[in-house]
Design an enzyme around this catalytic site. Structure first.
Site, PDB file in Angstrom:
ATOM      1  N   GLU A 110      -6.950  -3.302 -14.149  1.00 48.73           N
ATOM      2  CA  GLU A 110      -6.857  -3.950 -12.669  1.00 48.73           C
ATOM      3  C   GLU A 110      -8.206  -4.081 -11.915  1.00 48.73           C
ATOM      4  O   GLU A 110      -9.146  -3.207 -12.192  1.00 48.73           O
ATOM      5  CB  GLU A 110      -5.730  -2.847 -11.918  1.00 48.73           C
ATOM      6  CG  GLU A 110      -4.566  -3.215 -11.788  1.00 48.73           C
ATOM      7  CD  GLU A 110      -4.441  -4.012 -10.359  1.00 48.73           C
ATOM      8  OE1 GLU A 110      -5.389  -5.018 -10.041  1.00 48.73           O
ATOM      9  OE2 GLU A 110      -3.612  -3.617  -9.631  1.00 48.73           O
ATOM     10  N   ASP A 111      -8.164  -4.665 -10.929  1.00 49.04           N
ATOM     11  CA  ASP A 111      -9.599  -4.772 -10.050  1.00 49.04           C
ATOM     12  C   ASP A 111      -9.593  -3.537  -9.224  1.00 49.04           C
ATOM     13  O   ASP A 111     -10.710  -2.934  -9.056  1.00 49.04           O
ATOM     14  CB  ASP A 111      -9.899  -6.008  -9.375  1.00 49.04           C
ATOM     15  CG  ASP A 111      -8.511  -6.434  -8.621  1.00 49.04           C
ATOM     16  OD1 ASP A 111      -7.396  -5.919  -8.682  1.00 49.04           O
ATOM     17  OD2 ASP A 111      -8.670  -7.593  -7.976  1.00 49.04           O
ATOM     18  N   ASP A 114      -4.424  -0.712  -4.480  1.00 43.92           N
ATOM     19  CA  ASP A 114      -4.179  -0.218  -2.744  1.00 43.92           C
ATOM     20  C   ASP A 114      -3.119   0.026  -2.475  1.00 43.92           C
ATOM     21  O   ASP A 114      -2.983   1.437  -2.474  1.00 43.92           O
ATOM     22  CB  ASP A 114      -4.599  -1.867  -2.327  1.00 43.92           C
ATOM     23  CG  ASP A 114      -4.693  -1.787  -0.760  1.00 43.92           C
ATOM     24  OD1 ASP A 114      -4.666  -0.895  -0.192  1.00 43.92           O
ATOM     25  OD2 ASP A 114      -4.340  -2.910  -0.093  1.00 43.92           O
ATOM     26  N   PHE A 163     -11.729  -4.057   3.445  1.00 46.21           N
ATOM     27  CA  PHE A 163     -11.442  -4.995   2.510  1.00 46.21           C
ATOM     28  C   PHE A 163     -12.882  -5.319   1.744  1.00 46.21           C
ATOM     29  O   PHE A 163     -13.733  -5.712   2.404  1.00 46.21           O
ATOM     30  CB  PHE A 163     -10.833  -6.423   3.296  1.00 46.21           C
ATOM     31  CG  PHE A 163     -10.219  -7.030   2.282  1.00 46.21           C
ATOM     32  CD1 PHE A 163      -8.803  -6.991   1.967  1.00 46.21           C
ATOM     33  CD2 PHE A 163     -10.595  -8.375   1.767  1.00 46.21           C
ATOM     34  CE1 PHE A 163      -8.328  -7.752   1.026  1.00 46.21           C
ATOM     35  CE2 PHE A 163      -9.931  -9.124   0.933  1.00 46.21           C
ATOM     36  CZ  PHE A 163      -8.865  -8.744   0.483  1.00 46.21           C
ATOM     37  N   ARG A 176     -15.298 -14.500  -5.176  1.00 46.52           N
ATOM     38  CA  ARG A 176     -15.075 -13.808  -6.495  1.00 46.52           C
ATOM     39  C   ARG A 176     -16.202 -13.804  -7.450  1.00 46.52           C
ATOM     40  O   ARG A 176     -16.703 -12.938  -8.189  1.00 46.52           O
ATOM     41  CB  ARG A 176     -14.122 -14.589  -7.391  1.00 46.52           C
ATOM     42  CG  ARG A 176     -12.666 -14.461  -6.817  1.00 46.52           C
ATOM     43  CD  ARG A 176     -11.704 -14.976  -7.853  1.00 46.52           C
ATOM     44  NE  ARG A 176     -10.610 -15.223  -7.363  1.00 46.52           N
ATOM     45  CZ  ARG A 176      -9.520 -14.355  -7.155  1.00 46.52           C
ATOM     46  NH1 ARG A 176      -9.853 -13.333  -7.554  1.00 46.52           N
ATOM     47  NH2 ARG A 176      -8.247 -14.695  -6.743  1.00 46.52           N
TER      48      ARG A 176
HETATM   49  P1  IMP Z   1      -1.515  -3.571  -4.363  1.00 47.10           P
HETATM   50  O1  IMP Z   1      -0.444  -3.880  -4.852  1.00 47.10           O
HETATM   51  O2  IMP Z   1      -1.352  -3.104  -2.763  1.00 47.10           O
HETATM   52  O3  IMP Z   1      -2.025  -2.295  -4.943  1.00 47.10           O
HETATM   53  O4  IMP Z   1      -2.498  -4.584  -4.541  1.00 47.10           O
HETATM   54  C1  IMP Z   1      -3.300  -4.862  -5.538  1.00 47.10           C
HETATM   55  C2  IMP Z   1      -3.997  -6.242  -5.420  1.00 47.10           C
HETATM   56  O5  IMP Z   1      -4.044  -6.638  -4.237  1.00 47.10           O
HETATM   57  C3  IMP Z   1      -5.259  -6.013  -6.087  1.00 47.10           C
HETATM   58  O6  IMP Z   1      -5.177  -6.378  -7.444  1.00 47.10           O
HETATM   59  C4  IMP Z   1      -6.028  -7.299  -5.400  1.00 47.10           C
HETATM   60  O7  IMP Z   1      -5.933  -8.417  -5.887  1.00 47.10           O
HETATM   61  C5  IMP Z   1      -5.578  -7.252  -3.980  1.00 47.10           C
HETATM   62  N1  IMP Z   1      -6.299  -6.442  -3.244  1.00 47.10           N
HETATM   63  C6  IMP Z   1      -6.036  -5.256  -2.627  1.00 47.10           C
HETATM   64  N2  IMP Z   1      -7.214  -4.735  -2.005  1.00 47.10           N
HETATM   65  C7  IMP Z   1      -7.724  -5.670  -1.872  1.00 47.10           C
HETATM   66  C8  IMP Z   1      -9.361  -5.708  -1.370  1.00 47.10           C
HETATM   67  O8  IMP Z   1      -9.751  -4.766  -0.757  1.00 47.10           O
HETATM   68  N3  IMP Z   1     -10.158  -6.814  -1.637  1.00 47.10           N
HETATM   69  C9  IMP Z   1      -9.602  -7.766  -2.551  1.00 47.10           C
HETATM   70  N4  IMP Z   1      -8.555  -7.879  -3.045  1.00 47.10           N
HETATM   71  C10 IMP Z   1      -7.740  -6.950  -2.770  1.00 47.10           C
HETATM   72 MG    MG Z   2      -6.456 -11.044  -4.810  1.00 49.87          MG
END
Ligand code: IMP
Ligand code: MG
Length: 185
Positions: A110-111, A114, A163, A176
């Site tokens: 995963e990148d 959040d 962010f 990106r």
């Molecule tokens: P989650 O489901 O809220 O944990 O979010 C995960 C996904 O949201 C990541 O794989 C990202 O694609 C996107 N995301 C969450 N935070 C950021 C951020 O700070 N910058 C860019 N993408 C984010």
């Molecule tokens: Mg994204």
């Protein structure tokens, strides 16, 4: 002005980069360490590294070159965010890996973690696939998720709550390609 961003704000709806949070060298060093940790963690068995697109594409390509053992690579495509900087909460699987998962060690890449909704949904799906093991490697972890069904075993960096963009991470599909990770103003 940050390197390589001269005309970026014009092309990205006026959103500008605030500061570099993790530079190229710092990322490269940490990715090398993660590769070593992952190599050591899997002494045997088949390893399938599953990159979650699109955000993990740069991290994944650097990471797998630092893992010193046989492995396979495939991808998952999930959509959770629109063009906003706030999680929409719903996660859809748009591409399911064609590679056989049964009996293999699965490492989900995963990148960024959040809210944890993406991980919670994907881990639930992957747990139905009869893999030998399932672990997560996240480049960034914001540590804001209330509940994670599986805590990432490998984490690149603890991330600030701002962010972040670059090194695969986007804002509305922009930024990106940046070789570093920066916060948005
Ligand atoms: P989650 O489901 O809220 O944990 O979010 C995960 C996904 O949201 C990541 O794989 C990202 O694609 C996107 N995301 C969450 N935070 C950021 C951020 O700070 N910058 C860019 N993408 C984010
Ligand atoms: Mg994204």
């Amino acid at each position: 002005m940050l390197p390589g961003t001269s005309s970026l704000s014009r092309q990205t709806g006026g959103r500008k980069l605030a500061r570099v949070v993790f530079d190229e060298q710092t990322i490269a060093r940490r990715v090398t360490e993660l590769g070593r940790d992952i190599t050591a963690a899997y002494p045997d068995g088949e390893l399938l590294v599953l990159g979650l697109l699109k955000g993990s594409f740069i991290f994944l390509s650097d990471l797998v070159r630092r893992i010193d053992r046989p492995l396979q690579v495939d991808f998952l495509v999930a959509a959770s965010y629109g063009s906003d900087t706030i999680s929409s909460g719903s996660v859809r699987l748009l591409y399911d890996p064609e590679t056989e998962l049964r009996g293999k060690h699965i490492l989900l890449v995963e990148d960024i973690v959040d809210t944890g909704k993406t991980i919670n949904r994907l881990v639930t799906l992957m747990r139905e696939r009869d893999s030998k093991s399932l672990e997560i490697c996240a480049l960034l972890h914001k540590h804001v998720a209330e509940r994670l069904v599986l805590e990432p075993r490998f984490v690149g960096f603890d991330a600030p709550r701002s962010f972040l963009v670059g090194y695969g991470l986007d804002h509305a599909e922009n930024f990106r390609h940046l070789p570093y990770i920066a916060s948005l103003s």
